[in-house]
Scaffold this motif. Sequence first.
Motif, PDB file in Angstrom:
ATOM      1  N   VAL A 114      -8.231   4.967   2.124  1.00  0.00           N
ATOM      2  CA  VAL A 114      -7.523   4.956   3.405  1.00  0.00           C
ATOM      3  C   VAL A 114      -8.227   5.877   4.400  1.00  0.00           C
ATOM      4  O   VAL A 114      -8.417   5.514   5.566  1.00  0.00           O
ATOM      5  N   ILE A 115      -8.646   7.034   3.939  1.00  0.00           N
ATOM      6  CA  ILE A 115      -9.353   7.977   4.812  1.00  0.00           C
ATOM      7  C   ILE A 115     -10.673   7.367   5.291  1.00  0.00           C
ATOM      8  O   ILE A 115     -11.022   7.461   6.470  1.00  0.00           O
ATOM      9  N   GLU A 171      -6.117   4.091  -3.118  1.00  0.00           N
ATOM     10  CA  GLU A 171      -6.433   5.493  -3.268  1.00  0.00           C
ATOM     11  C   GLU A 171      -6.513   6.109  -1.875  1.00  0.00           C
ATOM     12  O   GLU A 171      -6.931   5.456  -0.923  1.00  0.00           O
ATOM     13  N   SER A 172      -6.132   7.366  -1.780  1.00  0.00           N
ATOM     14  CA  SER A 172      -6.128   8.013  -0.467  1.00  0.00           C
ATOM     15  C   SER A 172      -7.533   8.089   0.125  1.00  0.00           C
ATOM     16  O   SER A 172      -7.697   8.018   1.337  1.00  0.00           O
ATOM     17  N   ASN A 173      -8.547   8.214  -0.710  1.00  0.00           N
ATOM     18  CA  ASN A 173      -9.929   8.257  -0.203  1.00  0.00           C
ATOM     19  C   ASN A 173     -10.291   6.965   0.512  1.00  0.00           C
ATOM     20  O   ASN A 173     -11.000   6.985   1.510  1.00  0.00           O
ATOM     21  N   ILE A 181      -0.439   2.155   7.058  1.00  0.00           N
ATOM     22  CA  ILE A 181      -1.612   2.065   6.186  1.00  0.00           C
ATOM     23  C   ILE A 181      -2.149   0.641   6.195  1.00  0.00           C
ATOM     24  O   ILE A 181      -3.356   0.410   6.304  1.00  0.00           O
TER      25      ILE A 181
END
Length: 75
Positions: free
Chosen positions: A12-13, A8-10, A57
């Motif tokens: 990775v952030i 999920e992008s969250n 990533i």
Amino acid sequence: MLYPNLLESNQVIYKTEELLEVASNRFKITIQVANRAKRRKYEDIDIIDDPRIKPVIRAILEMADEISQPEIISD
């Protein structure tokens, strides 16, 4: 691999922020991530990895794990 499911992008952030918090120099850590991603891209040509996770990533996630779990790189 450590990241079998699509990320999920969250996540990775969060990992990116974790890396930036411990870095004394944001530019230097950015260059380290880029170099690791580039190196992994060319070293792992023969290894079939999950193509959904881009090298940059993967580098961020690995570096954040190395910082938060030093036992990974203790050997």
